[in-house]
Design a protein around this motif. Structure first.
Motif, mmCIF file in Angstrom:
data_model
loop_
_atom_site.group_PDB
_atom_site.id
_atom_site.type_symbol
_atom_site.label_atom_id
_atom_site.label_comp_id
_atom_site.label_asym_id
_atom_site.label_seq_id
_atom_site.Cartn_x
_atom_site.Cartn_y
_atom_site.Cartn_z
ATOM 1 N N ARG A 191 0.838 -1.202 0.000
ATOM 2 C CA ARG A 191 0.000 0.000 0.000
ATOM 3 C C ARG A 191 0.877 1.258 0.000
ATOM 4 N N PRO A 192 0.385 2.323 -0.647
ATOM 5 C CA PRO A 192 1.213 3.525 -0.796
ATOM 6 C C PRO A 192 1.411 4.282 0.515
ATOM 7 N N VAL A 193 2.602 4.853 0.650
ATOM 8 C CA VAL A 193 2.943 5.705 1.792
ATOM 9 C C VAL A 193 3.491 7.010 1.227
ATOM 10 N N GLY A 194 2.724 8.079 1.342
ATOM 11 C CA GLY A 194 3.161 9.380 0.843
ATOM 12 C C GLY A 194 3.659 10.257 1.969
ATOM 13 N N VAL A 195 4.240 11.392 1.600
ATOM 14 C CA VAL A 195 4.648 12.407 2.568
ATOM 15 C C VAL A 195 4.001 13.713 2.153
ATOM 16 N N CYS A 196 3.299 14.362 3.082
ATOM 17 C CA CYS A 196 2.658 15.635 2.743
ATOM 18 C C CYS A 196 3.076 16.757 3.685
ATOM 19 N N GLY A 197 4.089 16.518 4.526
ATOM 20 C CA GLY A 197 4.595 17.585 5.376
ATOM 21 C C GLY A 197 5.612 18.425 4.632
ATOM 22 N N GLU A 198 6.031 19.529 5.252
ATOM 23 C CA GLU A 198 6.958 20.442 4.607
ATOM 24 C C GLU A 198 8.324 19.806 4.333
#
Length: 544
Positions: free
Chosen positions: A474-481
């Motif tokens: 399953r995908p693991v994204g990053v959306c923090g700065e």
């Protein structure tokens, strides 16, 4: 003289220093000569004027700044503060003195609490200054206006001032406080302003002194030589091996989608023009801020449908309402909390007020059904598998096709295998994950050096999530700065991130950096970073 801090972006700036002006003088304690009711009405009128001004500034600013400034605007209408102003006026104070003392009282209380409340002391102090200035008929202290470009030095910036920075005049920004994930850093990055934050010795730089900012190095050179400037420009050119707008791709062809963080549908078109491959974080709370009652399902559905239509055929990751802490909502009370950052916020708040969450999920699913975007929905501040299961079940019940969670609490990373056995995806919010891991408020200057996403402890938690993503498929994204830091973006990919979401202004630098590395090399850099014992050492290892 060379000073060190934390760079925002990778650019350089050279120019003369201008300092933020001193605060307004403290109103004297002379007793009022008017009747109490007239004086109170003066104060109320000034508070209302400032609220309207801040609301308009928020509307013009848009993006990340909009919600922050709207929160400031709401402070002017706090019932307890209004009662305090009235009681001080009835005791004989002028409106100016009563407002000053009431805001100062709240400010000192927040400072005493520490943590996230202490950070809001900057905001409340700024609002108080604006109201006193309105009562006096003068301009509030703010970013200076000059006839030449300059580098601004400030202790820290209130959100309204940071959002108002004119990129035509402000060559760069130096702050004494703040960290890489502070509001000041985030707003500077979104406007493309070169900034160095957390420069503790910046107070010694005299007005008019020429300085050289190198955000890629995190340094401020005072009175630079021509050779210093030339060397900095050469470093900048080396960082900018131009890569045309296009998909995020590693040197070996591995796809790493570059997505945008936005706060409203109006920002989506501009993000797509800059190369966004979709929306990785839609902060829906900006639709709620300032509202006395929750928007109806129909109102929400119309806004979501507008965004999904703009992003037809592309991924749009919607974060459900992230209320509490520094984003209080009148219709979703959390009660008095000594430390709101550790209180009823995110999924905890909407689980208590479940009807608000149900309405939001209903509106999102309905908008998804009538448009062609690839809509994913995630809940904020999920701590474990129990909360993940609660949200995913509720989302499915309301017709959401892809339901995931944000990993911002360290326990979510420690339980990553269980969480990704339930959720369709995970998106890592590195801003909160960092502050909770290091017990350091990301917006509090006194602990800014701790709030660094390069810290090996934070990177190890990211690796746990990345490994669980690989094992579960399953995908693991990053959306923090952290995703907007080009070199750290490569490390995050090496730790298992499958997509990166950031302020659109960071796309070029991140896209270019990704293209210089294979997946194997990114993984090797990640191993080096994990072997470090400090953030500075992790950066140094990766640079080498």
């Amino acid at each position: 003289m060379l000073l060190n801090g934390t760079g925002v972006g990778r650019g350089i700036a050279v120019g003369p220093v201008i300092r933020m002006p001193d605060p307004l003088p403290i109103p004297d304690e002379a007793e009022r000569t008017t009747d109490a009711e007239s004086e109170y009405l003066r104060a109320v009128a000034a508070l209302g004027d400032v609220a309207r001004d801040l609301t308009e500034r928020a509307r013009r600013a848009g993006g990340e700044a909009e919600g922050v400034i709207l929160t400031q605007s709401m402070m002017t209408q706090d019932p307890a503060l209004l009662d305090d102003v009235r009681s001080r006026i009835e005791a004989g104070s002028t409106a100016e003195r009563a407002v000053f003392e009431a805001f100062s009282s709240v400010r000192h209380m927040l400072l005493a609490l520490g943590g996230s409340p202490a950070d809001r002391a900057v905001d409340i102090g700024d609002v108080g200054q604006r109201v006193v200035a309105r009562l006096r008929g003068v301009q509030p202290p703010g970013v200076p206006e000059t006839d030449h470009p300059f580098v601004l030095i400030a202790g820290d910036l209130a959100p309204a001032d940071a959002a108002a920075l004119d990129i035509g005049q402000v060559l760069g920004l130096i702050t004494v406080g703040g960290g890489p994930t502070s509001h000041t850093a985030i707003l500077a990055r979104s406007k493309g302003i070169v900034a160095i934050v957390g420069v503790t010795d910046a107070t010694d730089i005299a007005q008019g002194t020429t300085v050289l900012l190198d955000a890629g190095e995190g340094t401020v050179t005072v009175d630079p030589t021509a050779d210093d400037v030339t060397a900095a420009r050469q470093r900048l050119v080396a960082r900018r091996v131009a890569v045309p707008v296009g998909p995020g791709t590693l040197a070996d062809g591995t796809r790493i989608p570059l997505l945008a963080n936005i706060g409203g549908p109006g920002e989506a078109a501009a993000a797509l023009e800059l190369g966004a491959e979709g929306i990785g974080l839609f902060r829906t709370e900006l639709l709620f801020l300032g509202a006395r009652t929750a928007p109806t399902v129909a109102e929400q559905q119309a806004e979501y449908a507008r965004l999904f239509t703009i992003c037809a055929g592309k991924r749009v990751v919607v974060r459900t309402l992230d209320a509490g802490s520094d984003k209080p909502l009148e219709f979703l009370p959390t009660g008095q909390e000594e430390n709101p950052a550790l209180g009823l916020r995110g999924i905890r708040a909407t689980r208590v007020h479940e009807s608000v969450l149900r309405d939001q999920l209903t509106a999102i699913a309905a908008a998804d059904a009538e448009t062609d975007a690839d809509v994913w929905v995630m809940a904020p501040m999920v701590a474990d598998a129990d909360e993940a299961g609660y949200f995913v079940r509720l989302a499915r019940e309301h017709g959401v096709r892809v339901a995931g969670v944000m990993a911002e609490v360290p326990s979510c990373a420690l339980m990553a295998g269980q969480v990704l056995g339930i959720a369709d995806f995970v998106s890592i919010g590195t801003n909160d994950l960092t502050q909770y891991t290091l017990a350091a408020d990301r917006r509090l200057g006194s602990v800014a050096s701790y709030a660094d996403p390069w810290h090996p402890a934070v990177l190890r938690l990211v690796k746990m999530l990345g490994d669980a993503g690989v094992q579960s498929g399953r995908p693991v994204g990053v959306c923090g700065e952290a995703a907007a830091d080009p070199m750290l973006a490569v490390v995050l990919v090496g730790l298992g991130a499958t997509s990166l979401s950031m302020a659109p202004s960071a796309f070029d630098a991140v896209r270019t950096e990704l293209r210089q590395h294979t997946l194997e090399h990114a993984r090797a850099l990640a191993v080096r970073a994990l072997s470090a014992s400090t953030p500075a050492e992790a950066r140094a290892f990766v640079r080498e």
